[in-house]
Scaffold this motif. Structure first.
Motif, PDB file in Angstrom:
ATOM      1  N   TYR A  13       0.858  -1.181   0.000  1.00  0.00           N
ATOM      2  CA  TYR A  13       0.000   0.000   0.000  1.00  0.00           C
ATOM      3  C   TYR A  13       0.894   1.230   0.000  1.00  0.00           C
ATOM      4  O   TYR A  13       1.608   1.494   0.976  1.00  0.00           O
ATOM      5  CB  TYR A  13      -0.939   0.030   1.206  1.00  0.00           C
ATOM      6  CG  TYR A  13      -1.788   1.278   1.227  1.00  0.00           C
ATOM      7  CD1 TYR A  13      -2.812   1.451   0.296  1.00  0.00           C
ATOM      8  CD2 TYR A  13      -1.536   2.305   2.125  1.00  0.00           C
ATOM      9  CE1 TYR A  13      -3.573   2.599   0.285  1.00  0.00           C
ATOM     10  CE2 TYR A  13      -2.290   3.455   2.120  1.00  0.00           C
ATOM     11  CZ  TYR A  13      -3.307   3.600   1.201  1.00  0.00           C
ATOM     12  OH  TYR A  13      -4.049   4.750   1.176  1.00  0.00           O
ATOM     13  N   ASN A  14       0.905   1.936  -1.106  1.00  0.00           N
ATOM     14  CA  ASN A  14       1.707   3.158  -1.259  1.00  0.00           C
ATOM     15  C   ASN A  14       3.173   2.943  -0.858  1.00  0.00           C
ATOM     16  O   ASN A  14       3.717   3.646  -0.017  1.00  0.00           O
ATOM     17  CB  ASN A  14       1.090   4.312  -0.463  1.00  0.00           C
ATOM     18  CG  ASN A  14      -0.183   4.809  -1.105  1.00  0.00           C
ATOM     19  OD1 ASN A  14      -0.468   4.544  -2.265  1.00  0.00           O
ATOM     20  ND2 ASN A  14      -0.977   5.528  -0.335  1.00  0.00           N
ATOM     21  N   GLU A  15       3.799   1.977  -1.522  1.00  0.00           N
ATOM     22  CA  GLU A  15       5.201   1.637  -1.241  1.00  0.00           C
ATOM     23  C   GLU A  15       6.115   1.917  -2.434  1.00  0.00           C
ATOM     24  O   GLU A  15       7.174   1.313  -2.556  1.00  0.00           O
ATOM     25  CB  GLU A  15       5.306   0.149  -0.870  1.00  0.00           C
ATOM     26  CG  GLU A  15       4.546  -0.254   0.364  1.00  0.00           C
ATOM     27  CD  GLU A  15       5.132   0.318   1.634  1.00  0.00           C
ATOM     28  OE1 GLU A  15       6.327   0.691   1.639  1.00  0.00           O
ATOM     29  OE2 GLU A  15       4.385   0.422   2.617  1.00  0.00           O
ATOM     30  N   LYS A  16       5.717   2.824  -3.296  1.00  0.00           N
ATOM     31  CA  LYS A  16       6.465   3.068  -4.534  1.00  0.00           C
ATOM     32  C   LYS A  16       7.955   3.320  -4.285  1.00  0.00           C
ATOM     33  O   LYS A  16       8.801   2.812  -5.020  1.00  0.00           O
ATOM     34  CB  LYS A  16       5.865   4.252  -5.281  1.00  0.00           C
ATOM     35  CG  LYS A  16       6.588   4.571  -6.565  1.00  0.00           C
ATOM     36  CD  LYS A  16       6.027   5.793  -7.241  1.00  0.00           C
ATOM     37  CE  LYS A  16       6.849   6.144  -8.460  1.00  0.00           C
ATOM     38  NZ  LYS A  16       6.447   7.414  -9.022  1.00  0.00           N
ATOM     39  N   ASP A  17       8.289   4.072  -3.261  1.00  0.00           N
ATOM     40  CA  ASP A  17       9.683   4.453  -3.028  1.00  0.00           C
ATOM     41  C   ASP A  17      10.576   3.281  -2.621  1.00  0.00           C
ATOM     42  O   ASP A  17      11.788   3.333  -2.835  1.00  0.00           O
ATOM     43  CB  ASP A  17       9.761   5.552  -1.965  1.00  0.00           C
ATOM     44  CG  ASP A  17       9.143   6.855  -2.455  1.00  0.00           C
ATOM     45  OD1 ASP A  17       9.015   7.051  -3.679  1.00  0.00           O
ATOM     46  OD2 ASP A  17       8.779   7.684  -1.601  1.00  0.00           O
ATOM     47  N   THR A  18      10.004   2.236  -2.045  1.00  0.00           N
ATOM     48  CA  THR A  18      10.816   1.108  -1.569  1.00  0.00           C
ATOM     49  C   THR A  18      10.498  -0.212  -2.269  1.00  0.00           C
ATOM     50  O   THR A  18      11.207  -1.195  -2.081  1.00  0.00           O
ATOM     51  CB  THR A  18      10.616   0.916  -0.053  1.00  0.00           C
ATOM     52  OG1 THR A  18       9.221   0.663   0.207  1.00  0.00           O
ATOM     53  CG2 THR A  18      11.077   2.129   0.720  1.00  0.00           C
ATOM     54  N   SER A  44      -3.199   1.247  -3.969  1.00  0.00           N
ATOM     55  CA  SER A  44      -2.211   2.319  -3.816  1.00  0.00           C
ATOM     56  C   SER A  44      -2.521   3.474  -4.754  1.00  0.00           C
ATOM     57  O   SER A  44      -3.023   3.285  -5.858  1.00  0.00           O
ATOM     58  CB  SER A  44      -0.809   1.796  -4.130  1.00  0.00           C
ATOM     59  OG  SER A  44      -0.407   0.841  -3.182  1.00  0.00           O
ATOM     60  N   SER A  45      -2.163   4.677  -4.312  1.00  0.00           N
ATOM     61  CA  SER A  45      -2.409   5.868  -5.125  1.00  0.00           C
ATOM     62  C   SER A  45      -1.115   6.608  -5.463  1.00  0.00           C
ATOM     63  O   SER A  45      -1.156   7.697  -6.020  1.00  0.00           O
ATOM     64  CB  SER A  45      -3.361   6.813  -4.376  1.00  0.00           C
ATOM     65  OG  SER A  45      -2.796   7.201  -3.134  1.00  0.00           O
ATOM     66  N   ASP A  46       0.030   6.004  -5.147  1.00  0.00           N
ATOM     67  CA  ASP A  46       1.310   6.689  -5.342  1.00  0.00           C
ATOM     68  C   ASP A  46       2.116   6.176  -6.534  1.00  0.00           C
ATOM     69  O   ASP A  46       3.259   6.553  -6.718  1.00  0.00           O
ATOM     70  CB  ASP A  46       2.160   6.553  -4.077  1.00  0.00           C
ATOM     71  CG  ASP A  46       2.639   5.136  -3.834  1.00  0.00           C
ATOM     72  OD1 ASP A  46       2.053   4.190  -4.414  1.00  0.00           O
ATOM     73  OD2 ASP A  46       3.604   4.960  -3.061  1.00  0.00           O
TER      74      ASP A  46
END
Length: 75
Positions: A13-18, A44-46
């Motif tokens: 859930y919103n883990e785009k950076d990692t 997720s929305s990122d």
């Protein structure tokens, strides 16, 4: 003795950076011991879903849940 295949299930859930770094590590492990990697994206929305779609080229099975009900209900 043959290896027993297994599945690694990850929730996202919103883990785009990692996400890419985490999955790359898990993929290396799974290939070494005959397993599959399944990631369930919890709406997720990122941009995490787009990263997961790209990671499918490495064998990741990506599932997108459209209804966010919390981590326990996603599995």
């Amino acid at each position: 003795m043959p290896q027993t295949p297994y599945s690694i299930l990850m929730l996202c859930y919103n883990e785009k950076d990692t996400l890419e770094e985490s999955l790359s590590s898990v993929i290396r492990f799974s290939k070494a011991v005959s397993g599959e990697v399944i990631v369930v994206d919890n709406e997720s929305s990122d941009g995490s879903w787009e990263v997961l779609q790209d990671m499918q080229r490495l064998g990741v099975k990506a599932i997108r849940k459209r209804c966010s009900r919390g981590a326990a209900r996603q599995v």
